[in-house]
Design an enzyme around this catalytic site. Sequence first.
Site, short mmCIF file in Angstrom:
data_model
loop_
_atom_site.label_atom_id
_atom_site.label_comp_id
_atom_site.label_asym_id
_atom_site.label_seq_id
_atom_site.Cartn_x
_atom_site.Cartn_y
_atom_site.Cartn_z
N VAL A 106 -102.67 19.71 30.39
CA VAL A 106 -102.55 18.80 31.41
C VAL A 106 -103.64 18.92 32.52
O VAL A 106 -103.78 18.36 33.79
CB VAL A 106 -101.24 19.12 32.22
N HIS A 122 -98.39 15.93 27.31
CA HIS A 122 -97.69 16.49 28.34
C HIS A 122 -97.63 16.11 29.77
O HIS A 122 -97.23 16.69 30.86
CB HIS A 122 -97.79 18.24 28.18
#
Length: 253
Positions: A106, A122
């Site tokens: 991320v 994600h």
Amino acid sequence: MHPFERPSRELTGRLRAGGALVVLTGAGISAESDLDTFRGAGGIWEGRSALEVATPEAFDADPLAVWRFYARRRKDAAAAKPNAGHLSLAEIEAARPDVLVVTQNVDGLHQRAGTKRWIELHGSLWRLRCVRCRKEWSDTRADLGTLPPKCACGGLVRPGVVWFGESLPTAAFAAAEEAARRASVFLVVGTSALVRPAADLAEIAQASGSWLVEVNPEETNLSAAADERLVGPAGRILPRLAEALRASAGDVA
Ligand code: OAD
């Protein structure tokens, strides 16, 4: 199958023949940018339960505690620089048409390295979402000011990441699955491959005929099934792959 540090002829041959390359990355590719991985000694989850900071229930119970955790990660990621692993993937993509990076990370470091075709399974530290009006937007400031942030509608804002117990973004996962089925080479870099369904992509790819290659200094859940293991840090192994492809492009010219 023996673990090596240099790419095999099968691997470079498939890529040289124009086969599609899909790269699944995890926290290990950012380790050499000084960002912590999740599991193992010194990992983000050591001494802290993921359930305390990475679930919708945790956010409902204590949004400030969850935001302190993510604010710290935003700060660390903003201070980090893409390393030779990220940069080599971007270089490989720039030189050939069919490359896709599917990341569980991320931190945004692939994009900052220059990768153009990517899927974030994600979510992203740099996406924010209002839990009330559902508006979603990007915010790349290292410091968000008063926590927890509030939306213009007055609702609480949450990080745009996928938490435990939540589904992956449907379209993103479907696109990753489709790419995995078409991949001639499926490279798995820096992930313990313990978190599903991201880890399933390797199996899907291999079952569809991909050459499954793992880049990791340690053994993982996937190691036994991999067709090839390149054992070492991504920042050392991926430049070697980029170099091997550069050399084979030279042969063709
Ligand atoms: P993990 O922390 O589970 O695994 C990191 C992997 O990187 C391990 O297999 C290490 O051996 C490897 N590694 C360490 N240094 C490396 C290096 N320099 N080069 C290459 N590999 C290296 O992290 P992930 O597999 O990414 O999910 O974790 C998957 C998901 O679990 C994350 O996306 C996160 C986490 O909980 C959510 O938060 C939903």
